[in-house]
Write an enzyme that holds these catalytic residues in place. Structure first.
Site, PDB file in Angstrom:
ATOM      1  N   THR A   1       1.458  -4.840   6.888  1.00  0.00           N
ATOM      2  CA  THR A   1       1.728  -4.676   5.464  1.00  0.00           C
ATOM      3  C   THR A   1       0.884  -5.578   4.575  1.00  0.00           C
ATOM      4  O   THR A   1       0.707  -5.281   3.399  1.00  0.00           O
ATOM      5  CB  THR A   1       3.202  -5.008   5.217  1.00  0.00           C
ATOM      6  OG1 THR A   1       3.537  -6.140   6.037  1.00  0.00           O
ATOM      7  CG2 THR A   1       4.099  -3.853   5.620  1.00  0.00           C
TER       8      THR A   1
ATOM      9  N   GLY B   1      10.408  -7.751   2.103  1.00  0.00           N
ATOM     10  CA  GLY B   1       9.538  -8.758   2.727  1.00  0.00           C
ATOM     11  C   GLY B   1       8.559  -9.419   1.778  1.00  0.00           C
ATOM     12  O   GLY B   1       8.498 -10.641   1.684  1.00  0.00           O
TER      13      GLY B   1
ATOM     14  N   GLN C   1       0.092   0.462   1.324  1.00  0.00           N
ATOM     15  CA  GLN C   1       1.468   0.755   1.732  1.00  0.00           C
ATOM     16  C   GLN C   1       1.974   2.020   1.070  1.00  0.00           C
ATOM     17  O   GLN C   1       2.671   2.827   1.691  1.00  0.00           O
ATOM     18  CB  GLN C   1       2.375  -0.406   1.362  1.00  0.00           C
ATOM     19  CG  GLN C   1       2.181  -1.589   2.261  1.00  0.00           C
ATOM     20  CD  GLN C   1       3.346  -2.540   2.117  1.00  0.00           C
ATOM     21  OE1 GLN C   1       4.423  -2.274   2.617  1.00  0.00           O
ATOM     22  NE2 GLN C   1       3.134  -3.617   1.408  1.00  0.00           N
TER      23      GLN C   1
ATOM     24  N   VAL D   1       7.705  -2.795  -2.718  1.00  0.00           N
ATOM     25  CA  VAL D   1       6.794  -1.661  -2.875  1.00  0.00           C
ATOM     26  C   VAL D   1       6.600  -0.917  -1.543  1.00  0.00           C
ATOM     27  O   VAL D   1       6.138   0.209  -1.507  1.00  0.00           O
ATOM     28  CB  VAL D   1       5.450  -2.153  -3.480  1.00  0.00           C
ATOM     29  CG1 VAL D   1       4.594  -2.863  -2.444  1.00  0.00           C
ATOM     30  CG2 VAL D   1       4.686  -1.036  -4.130  1.00  0.00           C
TER      31      VAL D   1
ATOM     32  N   GLU E   1       8.538   0.543   0.738  1.00  0.00           N
ATOM     33  CA  GLU E   1       9.236   1.765   1.115  1.00  0.00           C
ATOM     34  C   GLU E   1       9.387   2.738  -0.048  1.00  0.00           C
ATOM     35  O   GLU E   1       9.996   3.794   0.082  1.00  0.00           O
ATOM     36  CB  GLU E   1      10.615   1.424   1.705  1.00  0.00           C
ATOM     37  CG  GLU E   1      10.482   0.604   2.982  1.00  0.00           C
ATOM     38  CD  GLU E   1      11.810   0.264   3.643  1.00  0.00           C
ATOM     39  OE1 GLU E   1      11.788  -0.013   4.839  1.00  0.00           O
ATOM     40  OE2 GLU E   1      12.851   0.260   2.961  1.00  0.00           O
TER      41      GLU E   1
HETATM   42 MO1  MOS Z   1      12.751  -1.073   7.414  1.00  0.00          MO
HETATM   43  S1  MOS Z   1      13.425   0.757   8.048  1.00  0.00           S
HETATM   44  O1  MOS Z   1      14.189  -1.884   6.935  1.00  0.00           O
HETATM   45  O2  MOS Z   1      11.988  -1.796   8.715  1.00  0.00           O
END
Ligand code: MOS
Length: 735
Positions: A474, A515, A629, A694, A696
């Site tokens: 990522t 994250g 991403q 960002v 997801e």
């Molecule tokens: Mo994500 S599906 O919380 O790694």
């Protein structure tokens, strides 16, 4: 550092390093093959033996006999782990089932043995010689058949499964315009590039696991629970990860069986699952059935909205929260979101790529398209009409931290040329192709999680960041380096980032799109403390001391960071804690997708022609990694619309298509040039970074935009994903 109130001006606002499209600092190591992934960390365990996992051939029942003698006598074999010699193992709370079966079998391909040998080939051959006899029992493998047995699950980390506001039933009944549609989404497989893999070694009673895992502290916790050994004795390391998508949030059989194998043969053991073990031995995204009802006034304002969702899971483990976005996306005084969970005997269902919202949008955003058509309103306009700047369940007392959905919709419509769309379906042709445009909104919750980091400065003024944060492809290494560089006033190459070791401060880890925002906030906190320590040592006021160009300065005084750090250097560790900010403000990132498809009028094949996504996700820490991403997530969403599906064998209870030849994901040829626009936004209530999640967001909504475009192209309203040509074939307009 406690983050309790909106962030004021801070050093991140300088934007000298943050906000710039830096290449990934780990990019060179990755493209030159010097970034060692879990299975390749041979230098740490040069004498590792090879373990191969044998999975159960039945879904439910018992092992009546297991005979390992032929396998043990096979050339090179060092030992075989089964439930008979593994010692007492617990099931952790993070898992639906035990990671080693026996005598009970809970799901197909559940691990029944690990064969350890000198070479991989010897282990693989010997695994075929393990004799297992089973007494199968009848299982439940069909969500549709079990739907009526589904029950309301217990409240989990995302709050109660059901929310009701106002009186949905009577408001819906009294609405002049109504839609009531049911959609289905199949089970999905993570199919990350790097299947789960681990090397384990014991040094006395210390257990070392070099693995591929998104959440280091959870891995320690769950390994401790399963093996019954104390946290301090477990060391987890996972610096490079070849994709996770949620499947690597928790330790799986590769890690635990490698540890058991290493204990048995008294040597390090390496275990990788093969591709065909990914769907059934690990986890998947559960299938859903979703019913959406929306009642609107003739002006298009939503009066009542309900999203009722059903999913199933092994041992009734946890539900798929497909209604998550419906709680927040649109206005409407009368609302209902419910989730029901059926007990199934398929492998464990769990988090995958925007759990909840990814499949929730596939139904909600098609329902909105259906509603727009009934209202004779433009779908963009319908969404703008129903925008709301506060949590529609809680009212104005809980405003959004920031919400630029309308801006995304407007910008996207303008850039894409949406006004050229013909609202009447099946009107546009290009040779043999029927052409259609579709769009959808995107909302992904913006959770934040406590995250700690240590920041060190050495006598040369070089900065080192240490945190157990992971980089699953990522860009964590890069945005954490950018954060430290900005805070300490040094160039990017004066920062080293060390990640994903369990002896580093505990971070948020990689998951739930928290994250980037949360882990950089942890580094922000540690850097703030280091700045204060450096200033105090100089006898300067920490509040007004500035850090720029490798120097720190206070009124007329200035010195180099190297000088300030002194011969021994200095170190600071802190943790960001988001206090009650999630309660005070509804938090989500937003977007709008626009898609042009071509559907072949004879074969029913859908090709994507143009894609545009416009997003607002707070400060974009690095436009290059953020764009990557979003692009990846959009490709995954197109996959969910057109091809991704785990096919269930409803007789024997397993996923049939367990390789990439039969479980289809988009390849480059399936994805045309994709345009990504990120709007300017600072969210001072989300974090001191003023960023939001960002990672997801991009998968949310795009699949529905594809579905809506197919409808516009053909006049065929499909509600059972994925939209493979066979589903269109019988309904295409006459040639
Ligand atoms: Mo994500 S599906 O919380 O790694």
């Amino acid at each position: 550092m406690k983050f309790t109130a909106p962030a004021g001006p801070n050093p991140i606002d300088q934007g000298k390093v943050i906000g710039h499209p830096h290449d990934r600092i780990d990019g060179r190591a990755k493209v030159t093959g010097t970034a060692a992934y879990a299975y390749e960390r041979n230098s740490l365990a040069p004498n590792a033996a090879y373990g191969v996992i044998l999975g159960s051939a039945i879904a439910t029942g018992t092992i009546t006999r297991i005979d390992t003698r032929r396998a043990e006598a096979s050339p090179g074999v060092l030992g075989v782990v089964t439930y008979k010699n593994a010692g007492k193992l617990k099931k952790s709370k993070s898992h639906a089932a035990r990671l080693l079966a026996g005598p009970n079998v809970e799901h197909f391909d559940q691990t029944v043995a690990l064969v350890v040998a000198e070479t991989f080939e010897q282990a693989r051959d010997a695994a075929k010689l393990v004799e297992v006899a089973y007494a199968p029992t009848k299982g439940r493998y069909d969500l549709a058949a079990e739907k009526d047995n589904a029950v309301t699950p217990k409240a989990g980390p995302f709050g109660p499964p059901d929310t009701k506001v106002g009186d949905f039933d009577s408001a819906f009944a009294g609405s002049p315009v109504q839609i009531d549609s049911t959609y289905t989404t199949p089970a999905h497989s993570h199919m990350m590039m790097e299947p789960p893999a681990s090397i384990a070694a014991w040094h006395g009673d210390q257990l070392l696991i070099w693995t591929s895992n998104q959440m280091i502290a959870w891995a320690v916790r769950d390994t401790s629970e399963i093996l019954g050994i104390r946290h301090e004795k477990i060391h987890i390391s996972s610096p490079f990860i070849g994709g996770g998508f949620g499947a690597k949030l928790w330790v799986r059989s590769d890690a635990i069986l490698a540890a058991l194998g290493a204990r048995l043969v008294k040597r390090p053991v390496k275990v990788a699952l093969c591709r065909s073990q990914v769907p059934n031995n690990t986890t998947h995204r559960p299938a859903t059935i979703q019913r959406i009802r929306i009642g609107a006034g003739s002006d298009g304002k939503i009066l009542a909205i309900a999203h009722d969702s059903w999913s199933g899971n092994l041992n009734s483990f946890r539900e798929e929260r497909a209604g998550a976005q419906t709680r927040l996306l649109y206005a409407g005084a009368n609302r209902q979101v419910t989730h029901k969970l059926a007990a199934l005997d398929l492998p464990e269902g769990n988090a995958m790529r925007a759990p909840g919202e990814a499949v929730g949008h596939l139904s909600l955003e098609v329902a909105m398209d259906e509603l727009a058509e009934k209202l004779n309103l433009d779908p963009v306009q319908l969404r703008i009409l129903n925008d709301i700047q506060y949590d529609p369940e809680k009212g104005p007392a809980r405003p959004f931290s920031s919400r630029k959905l309308v801006e995304c919709l407007r910008e996207g419509a303008q850039k894409f040329g949406w006004s050229k769309r013909n609202a009447k379906p099946a009107q546009i042709r290009d040779g043999q192709w029927l052409i259609g445009l579709g769009m959808a909104s995107a909302l992904r919750n913006n959770p934040t999680q406590p995250s700690a980091a240590r920041v060190k400065i050495d006598k040369k003024g070089h900065i080192t960041v240490e945190t157990d944060m992971t980089d699953i492809g990522t860009g964590s290494y890069t945005v954490l380096a950018q954060t430290a560089a900005e805070m300490m006033g040094v160039p990017l190459h004066h920062v080293t980032v060390k990640l994903a070791e369990s002896h580093y401060p505990v971070s948020c880890g990689s998951g739930g799109q928290f994250g980037g925002n949360s882990s950089t906030s942890g580094v922000y906190a540690a850097c703030t403390l280091l700045r204060a320590k450096l200033a105090q040592q100089a006898g300067w006021d920490p509040e007004t001391t500035t850090f720029e160009d490798g120097k720190m300065a206070f009124s007329a005084q200035s010195k180099s960071l190297a000088e300030a750090a002194g011969p021994k250097g200095m170190s600071a560790e802190d943790k960001i804690d988001f206090a009650d900010t999630q309660k005070k403000w509804a938090q989500a990132s937003f977007g709008a997708h626009f898609v042009e498809v071509a559907v072949h009028r004879v074969s029913g094949e859908t090709r994507i022609r143009r894609v545009l996504g416009v997003f607002a996700a707070g400060r974009i820490l690095n436009p290059k990694t953020a764009r990557s991403q979003l692009l990846g997530a959009m490709a995954m969403g197109i996959g969910a619309a057109l091809m991704e599906e785990l096919a269930v064998d409803k007789r024997f209870g397993y996923f049939v298509n367990h390789d990439l030849a039969e479980y289809h994901v988009p390849v480059h040829a399936d994805i045309p040039h994709t345009e990504v626009v990120m709007l300017e936004e600072l969210d001072d209530k989300s974090s001191p970074m003023k960023a939001k999640g960002v990672g997801e967001l991009g998968i949310c909504g795009i699949g529905a935009a594809v579905a809506n475009a197919i409808y516009n192209a053909t006049g065929i309203r499909l509600r059972d994903y994925p939209f493979t040509p066979d589903k269109l074939l019988d309904h295409l307009p006459p040639v």
